[in-house]
Design a protein around this motif. Structure first.
Motif, PDB file in Angstrom:
ATOM      1  N   ALA A 187       0.830  -1.203   0.000  1.00  0.00           N
ATOM      2  CA  ALA A 187       0.000   0.000   0.000  1.00  0.00           C
ATOM      3  C   ALA A 187       0.861   1.249   0.000  1.00  0.00           C
ATOM      4  O   ALA A 187       0.563   2.240  -0.682  1.00  0.00           O
ATOM      5  CB  ALA A 187      -0.923  -0.014   1.218  1.00  0.00           C
ATOM      6  N   TRP A 188       1.962   1.194   0.784  1.00  0.00           N
ATOM      7  CA  TRP A 188       2.866   2.354   0.849  1.00  0.00           C
ATOM      8  C   TRP A 188       3.545   2.578  -0.510  1.00  0.00           C
ATOM      9  O   TRP A 188       3.657   3.695  -0.983  1.00  0.00           O
ATOM     10  CB  TRP A 188       3.911   2.103   1.941  1.00  0.00           C
ATOM     11  N   HIS A 189       3.955   1.455  -1.144  1.00  0.00           N
ATOM     12  CA  HIS A 189       4.656   1.544  -2.417  1.00  0.00           C
ATOM     13  C   HIS A 189       3.740   2.064  -3.536  1.00  0.00           C
ATOM     14  O   HIS A 189       4.131   2.924  -4.329  1.00  0.00           O
ATOM     15  CB  HIS A 189       5.203   0.157  -2.783  1.00  0.00           C
ATOM     16  N   ALA A 245      -4.496  -0.536  -6.821  1.00  0.00           N
ATOM     17  CA  ALA A 245      -3.698  -1.629  -6.243  1.00  0.00           C
ATOM     18  C   ALA A 245      -3.383  -1.332  -4.780  1.00  0.00           C
ATOM     19  O   ALA A 245      -3.439  -2.220  -3.923  1.00  0.00           O
ATOM     20  CB  ALA A 245      -2.416  -1.808  -7.040  1.00  0.00           C
ATOM     21  N   GLY A 246      -3.087  -0.062  -4.481  1.00  0.00           N
ATOM     22  CA  GLY A 246      -2.786   0.345  -3.109  1.00  0.00           C
ATOM     23  C   GLY A 246      -3.985   0.117  -2.199  1.00  0.00           C
ATOM     24  O   GLY A 246      -3.838  -0.329  -1.059  1.00  0.00           O
ATOM     25  N   GLN A 247      -5.168   0.423  -2.707  1.00  0.00           N
ATOM     26  CA  GLN A 247      -6.386   0.207  -1.912  1.00  0.00           C
ATOM     27  C   GLN A 247      -6.619  -1.286  -1.675  1.00  0.00           C
ATOM     28  O   GLN A 247      -7.055  -1.685  -0.593  1.00  0.00           O
ATOM     29  CB  GLN A 247      -7.576   0.814  -2.632  1.00  0.00           C
ATOM     30  N   ALA A 248      -6.304  -2.094  -2.714  1.00  0.00           N
ATOM     31  CA  ALA A 248      -6.453  -3.547  -2.555  1.00  0.00           C
ATOM     32  C   ALA A 248      -5.509  -4.052  -1.464  1.00  0.00           C
ATOM     33  O   ALA A 248      -5.882  -4.873  -0.625  1.00  0.00           O
ATOM     34  CB  ALA A 248      -6.164  -4.248  -3.873  1.00  0.00           C
ATOM     35  N   PHE A 249      -4.273  -3.514  -1.446  1.00  0.00           N
ATOM     36  CA  PHE A 249      -3.318  -3.877  -0.379  1.00  0.00           C
ATOM     37  C   PHE A 249      -3.866  -3.442   0.977  1.00  0.00           C
ATOM     38  O   PHE A 249      -3.703  -4.137   1.981  1.00  0.00           O
ATOM     39  CB  PHE A 249      -1.955  -3.215  -0.635  1.00  0.00           C
TER      40      PHE A 249
END
Lengths: 323, 300
Positions: free
Chosen positions: B84-86, B93-97
């Protein structure tokens, strides 16, 4: 692409008529799905109240009379407000459709009593055959065809004590018949086509419950031969399809027949741009795979490896395909 | 009417031949097999691998050491957090993380409780989980994540209030049904401005129904829950009218009909007819409000 461009594809002799047809179509503004659904709830309550009220008054007597009354009233509602595209027109048509359905159920009940309850399938078949040309509602057509197909398949499987191979063959025939209607774009028979696919899923379910755990494997050899013939033809003609068909042939040998047919259904839905068919096939695939997983007679550790292996393979295929 | 329906109508009335129809359809909706196959392979592949990993650990759970048991969800949490940080939380994709991190928090708490046999009640897992989800929800600004947080909080509240009983599966079923219906409403009417109040309202409406059910099943002489539920639904109906929210209006109208039906089942004869009458009135109320609260009406 606008309507003018589409009309260019129409034969010149028919172009004016086609233009008039399109203008007529554009006059009606379609109602949203939510409004249709809400109106249907109201129609269902109204029709339910009336049908159950009649039933409580007359009980189980005079089903023929009640059936004629409801079917006739439904017919009147359907045809009187056939052209009315407002919300009220839609509501009255929905009400009419439900009246017809109530009348048909009463007819079927009376037919059952007359023919004997072992002939349910025949009663459903008669109602479906008579109703199809009379009532144009897709739901009504699908409902009776699906009921008739399910009862006929049940009768066939129970009476002849059919095994897994015969069940698979029946499923295959039903799927092929449904697919043929879709491929030929016989829109009038789409409800029948969906009913045939429903029948295919029904036979799959019966097969899973009756013949577990050794279910579903009866027609793998036939599916694999079909895929092999297609592969041979594909390799001779369009080489691009070779890999896809080879994967299909492996699936046909390994998976159960409902999953294979669901995969074929997804492909067909995509090719024909029939989104409903594609989504239904996807749901069928999930169900087929779940049954397949539970029918595997191996330990949980091996089952997990069995899941991870194809998963990694699929992800690898995706990345390779993307490159 | 979309173009495919136009083409279907032309083919059905024999203005177009089948080859011409297929050609036009192909031009309008190009197959793009690569994109189609790529998306399906990604979903299927990810689903298979995830299911396989879960099955693998489920099969070998007894043989895993304590550190490994605790380390796995922590590793998952760390991986999701890094992902999410990356990718950044505004990215899909960040929201999925972020979602993954939220799930792993719950998994870690459950494993912690199991490994150390803390003796806590099951509901005590959901309270801290909900609290830990709140900052993540604020960070992610995702309505689905908020919904998950509220759902976890709801499980805590309900399970704290009542000991386990056979109506729990029923409650989960109702809850799931309402959330699915809400999601459908979201898809059908995309009104981003009003989404938040609706989605907060839905779990509360589920409580309404649940408490009313519980009252009916277990506390036949207590009318508090039903009165509370009726007042709440009526207030929400008024709110929906003033905020000109048709979906909320429809939802409340049918909720009131459902609560009215429960009340009728307790005290009135001819329950079926009265219930059907309540729902017919709710349908009428929606049909009446439709032209007054409709979206395009506001923009005219």
């Amino acid at each position: 692409m606008n309507n003018e461009q589409i009309l260019q594809q129409v034969e010149p002799a028919l172009r004016q008529q086609a233009k008039a047809f399109l203008l007529e179509q554009q006059k009606t503004s379609p109602l949203s799905f939510l409004l249709k659904a809400l109106l249907f709830v109201g129609a269902l309550c109204g029709a339910g109240l009336l049908v159950s009220g009649f039933f409580s008054l007359f009980s189980a007597r005079h089903f023929w009379v009640q059936g004629v009354l409801f079917t006739g009233a439904g017919w009147f509602f359907l045809y009187k407000w056939q052209a009315d595209q407002t919300a009220l027109g839609l509501f009255l048509r929905q009400l009419g459709g439900l009246f017809v359905l109530g009348g048909q159920i009463l007819f079927m009940s009376e037919l059952d009593t007359w023919l004997g309850y072992q002939y349910w399938w025949l009663a459903a078949l008669i109602i479906a055959a008579v109703s199809y040309p009379l009532f144009r509602s897709s739901f009504n057509r699908f409902f009776w065809c699906a009921l008739a197909v399910s009862l006929c398949c049940d009768k066939l499987i129970d009476d002849l004590s059919l095994g897994a191979t015969a069940c698979g063959l029946i499923g295959l025939v039903l799927f092929a018949a449904g697919a043929w209607i879709f491929i030929k774009r016989r829109f009038t028979f789409y409800p029948l086509a969906y009913a045939l696919l429903w029948g295919c899923a029904w036979v799959g379910g019966v097969d899973a419950f009756s013949h577990a755990p050794a279910c579903f494997n009866g027609v793998n050899w036939l599916l694999a031969v079909l895929a092999g013939v297609y592969l041979y033809k594909a390799l001779a003609g369009h080489k691009k399809r070779g890999l896809g068909v080879a994967v299909g042939a492996v699936c046909a040998l390994v998976l159960n027949w409902p999953s294979v047919l669901a995969l074929a259904g997804m492909y067909l839905g995509r090719r024909l741009r029939e989104n409903v068919l594609e989504w239904l096939a996807l749901a069928g695939l999930v169900c087929g795979l779940v049954v397949f997983y539970f029918s595997l007679n191996i330990s949980l550790t091996y089952k997990s490896l069995f899941l991870i292996g194809p998963g990694v393979l699929m992800l690898w295929a995706r990345s390779a395909y993307a490159k | 009417m979309n173009t495919k329906h136009v083409l279907n109508g032309l083919l059905q009335n024999k203005f177009l031949t089948l080859p011409a129809y297929e050609r036009l359809l192909g031009e309008l909706y190009p197959l793009n097999a690569g994109k189609w196959l790529s998306a399906r392979l990604l979903w299927a592949g990810a689903g298979f691998v995830l299911a396989g990993v879960i099955c693998f650990f489920a099969a070998n759970w007894q043989h895993l050491g304590q550190m490994l048991k605790l380390g796995l969800p922590l590793a998952g949490l760390l991986a999701c957090g890094l992902g999410a940080w990356h990718k950044g939380v505004q990215n899909a994709a960040g929201q999925a993380f972020g979602f993954g991190a939220g799930v792993f928090i719950g998994v870690f708490l459950a494993v912690f409780g199991q490994v150390y046999q803390t003796g806590a009640f099951v509901y005590q897992l959901f309270g801290p989980w909900c609290l830990l989800l709140v900052p993540l929800a604020v960070l992610l600004r995702n309505k689905w994540f908020w919904l998950m947080t509220v759902y976890v909080g709801a499980v805590y509240w309900i399970s704290k209030s009542f000991s386990w009983n056979p109506t729990w599966p029923l409650w989960y079923g109702i809850n799931g049904l309402f959330i699915a219906a809400w999601a459908l409403a979201e898809v059908l009417v995309r009104q981003n401005g009003r989404v938040f109040c609706r989605f907060l309202w839905v779990p509360f409406s589920v409580f309404n129904l649940y408490f009313a059910l519980m009252e009916r099943v277990y506390f036949a002489k207590e009318w508090t829950f039903l009165i509370f539920a009726l007042v709440f639904a009526a207030a929400a109906l008024v709110y929906a009218w003033y905020s000109k929210d048709l979906v909320l209006w429809a939802w409340n109208a049918f909720m009131l009909a459902g609560l009215g039906s429960m009340w009728a089942a307790e005290v009135l004869p001819f329950y079926f007819f009265i219930s059907a009458g309540f729902f017919a009135v709710a349908g009428g109320a929606v049909a009446w409000a439709w032209p007054r609260l409709r979206e395009d009406k506001h923009h005219e």
